[in-house]
Design an enzyme around this catalytic site. Structure first.
Site, short mmCIF file in Angstrom:
data_model
loop_
_atom_site.label_atom_id
_atom_site.label_comp_id
_atom_site.label_asym_id
_atom_site.label_seq_id
_atom_site.Cartn_x
_atom_site.Cartn_y
_atom_site.Cartn_z
N TYR A 111 1.02 -1.23 0.06
CA TYR A 111 0.10 -0.05 0.07
C TYR A 111 0.71 1.36 -0.14
CZ TYR A 111 -3.23 -3.56 2.03
OH TYR A 111 -3.79 -4.58 2.17
N TYR B 119 -14.49 -5.23 4.26
CA TYR B 119 -13.12 -5.38 3.74
C TYR B 119 -12.91 -6.95 3.88
CZ TYR B 119 -8.13 -6.20 3.40
OH TYR B 119 -6.75 -6.45 2.97
N ASP C 41 -17.21 -13.22 8.12
CA ASP C 41 -15.80 -13.12 8.22
C ASP C 41 -15.33 -12.48 9.41
OD1 ASP C 41 -13.21 -12.26 7.55
OD2 ASP C 41 -13.37 -11.27 5.86
N LYS D 157 -5.81 -13.74 11.12
CA LYS D 157 -5.17 -12.98 12.08
C LYS D 157 -4.66 -13.25 13.59
CE LYS D 157 -5.84 -8.79 9.68
NZ LYS D 157 -6.88 -8.51 8.65
C1 PLP Z 1 -7.21 -9.06 7.31
C2 PLP Z 1 -8.45 -9.54 6.97
C3 PLP Z 1 -8.60 -10.09 5.71
C4 PLP Z 1 -7.39 -10.55 4.85
O1 PLP Z 1 -6.62 -11.51 5.64
P1 PLP Z 1 -4.95 -11.57 5.19
O2 PLP Z 1 -4.58 -12.54 6.06
O3 PLP Z 1 -4.31 -10.23 5.18
O4 PLP Z 1 -5.08 -12.28 3.74
C5 PLP Z 1 -9.71 -10.71 5.40
N1 PLP Z 1 -11.12 -10.18 5.95
C6 PLP Z 1 -10.79 -9.34 7.11
C7 PLP Z 1 -12.20 -9.02 7.93
C8 PLP Z 1 -9.62 -8.96 7.41
O5 PLP Z 1 -9.53 -8.12 8.62
#
Ligand code: PLP
Length: 423
Positions: free
Chosen positions: A13, A141, A235, A264
């Site tokens: 980025y 996102y 998600d 994460k």
């Molecule tokens: C960070 C994130 C992703 C992507 O995860 P990466 O390990 O960076 O590919 C997907 N969804 C959400 C809600 C996120 O915060």
């Protein structure tokens, strides 16, 4: 700059033409990042929201060391191993209801890709070939790979820039009020038969600007998806493992998603691992006499034993240390410390949920100056969009958290007054 230390690195980025030289991290300890020049920064964002136990927790380090000497990695095609079996079984117990089938991936974006592929193939396996689109939300996102970008907010996901290359999805507002709820339900209705699943970040849309919605709104989304007969993907990658006050955010709304994505903080922030967890019913739709009905995915490093060992050790810590209590304590302090910032010039909103505190401003100007001021104050903080936020390790001390919120309170007014322009 040729010959500069980062001459061969392409940063994320970042417009490389005029990017300031990045700081150089040497070590981590507790809630701190220690730079090569010995400066110590309190990490207000837990390394992109991963380091929930702080850095270098001895229990995780020890578990990984042990695994490293036994079997750092082995392919997952045709082989399974104890660290993965144990982790999958533990996740199945921790997750509510029939969410009990775990597919491991190597990053959050891939876990989202897998969830989307699972959804489309779920319908294909039942002879329904028309459900190839997703309904997702503004400010959402879901990752940086192409399918994940397509369900991300159109601006954040750069839909215009990549037009023609990204699949076109149905993007709705989060149904916070009557008008947006009508729009959301209407879109679901208009695209009946085309939509495979609704995908949502439960309670907090993090990368889209720490936008929060309440449990009733999330319940409304889940109910509408159910009424429309489409799948629901939660998600949880950003909010899983306690960030919003409960182990998983979606349980606060008492809903039953068909698929959830984890990532994460899954390993406590030490190594990459993600998971897509499906219900027993969804899994059953892939059982067939036809070979092609099987789930067609398999990342090379999926279920890496080293990463699974880290995740198992991270889960131990949720049992042996008072993480959810720490989150509640952080929430109370963030509410107390950040409330006065709401009256500062340029501040539009202050929001707190669990161990997430966000100050929304009308416009995020002079970003590099702002970041540099926080570094000068000994704080590692990365504002984005129009928010200045903290998502600290749960083990952050009250004094460290005061240092974070204190720096916000001190720097924000100077920044709002555009002191930078006068310098
Ligand atoms: C960070 C994130 C992703 C992507 O995860 P990466 O390990 O960076 O590919 C997907 N969804 C959400 C809600 C996120 O915060």
């Amino acid at each position: 700059m040729p010959g500069a230390p980062t001459a061969h690195i392409w940063l994320p980025y970042t417009q490389m033409q005029d990017a300031p030289e990045p700081l150089r991290a040497a070590r981590t300890a507790g809630s701190r990042i220690i730079l090569e020049d010995r400066r110590e920064l309190i990490d207000a964002v837990a390394s992109w929201w991963t380091a929930c136990h702080g850095y270098n927790h001895p229990h995780i380090v020890m578990a990984m060391e042990k695994q490293l000497h036994t079997m750092p990695h082995v392919m997952f095609g045709g082989l399974v191993h104890e660290p993965a079996e144990k982790l999958a079984a533990r996740l199945a117990v921790m997750l509510p209801g029939p969410l009990n089938r775990v597919f491991f991936a190597d990053s959050g974006s891939v876990a989202v890709e897998v969830a989307m592929k699972m959804s489309v193939q779920f319908w294909l396996n039942q002879g329904d070939t028309g459900r190839t689109r997703f309904l997702s939300f503004r400010d959402g996102y879901h990752g940086d790979t192409l399918a994940a970008m397509s369900v991300t907010d159109p601006d954040e996901g750069m839909h215009a820039l990549f037009k023609g290359y990204l699949p076109e999805q149905v993007i709705a507002p989060i149904p916070r009020d009557e008008a947006s709820a009508d729009t959301f339900r209407q879109l679901l209705h208009d695209h009946q038969g085309e939509i495979a699943a609704v995908i949502v970040e439960p309670l907090v849309q993090c990368a889209g600007g720490m936008k929060m919605h309440d449990a009733a709104t999330l319940k409304g989304i889940a109910d509408a998806a159910k009424d429309a007969g489409v799948l629901l993907i939660c998600d949880e990658i950003a909010v899983n493992f306690g960030r919003t006050g409960t182990l998983f955010a979606h349980t606060q709304a008492n809903i039953a998603p068909d698929i959830i994505c984890l990532g994460k903080a899954l390993t406590g922030g030490v190594i990459n691992l993600a998971a897509t967890v499906a219900t027993a019913d969804l899994f059953d739709a892939f059982l067939s006499d036809r070979a092609e009905a099987a789930l067609m995915h398999g990342p090379t490093y999926m279920a890496s034993p080293l990463a699974c060992a880290a995740a198992n050790a991270s889960l131990d810590l949720f049992d042996s240390e008072p993480r959810l209590q720490q989150v509640a304590t952080i929430e109370a302090q963030l509410k107390r410390d950040l409330a006065p910032l709401a009256s500062l010039p340029g501040v539009v909103d202050v929001r707190v949920k669990g161990a997430i505190g966000a100050v929304q401003v009308s416009e995020l100007h002079n970003l590099d100056w702002l970041k540099a001021q926080f570094v000068e104050a000994g704080i590692w903080l990365r504002p984005f969009g129009n928010v200045i936020y903290t998502m600290p390790p749960y083990t952050v001390t009250s004094a460290e958290l005061s240092a974070i919120t204190g720096a916000m309170a001190k720097i924000l007014p100077r920044w709002a007054a555009r002191e930078i322009d006068a310098e």
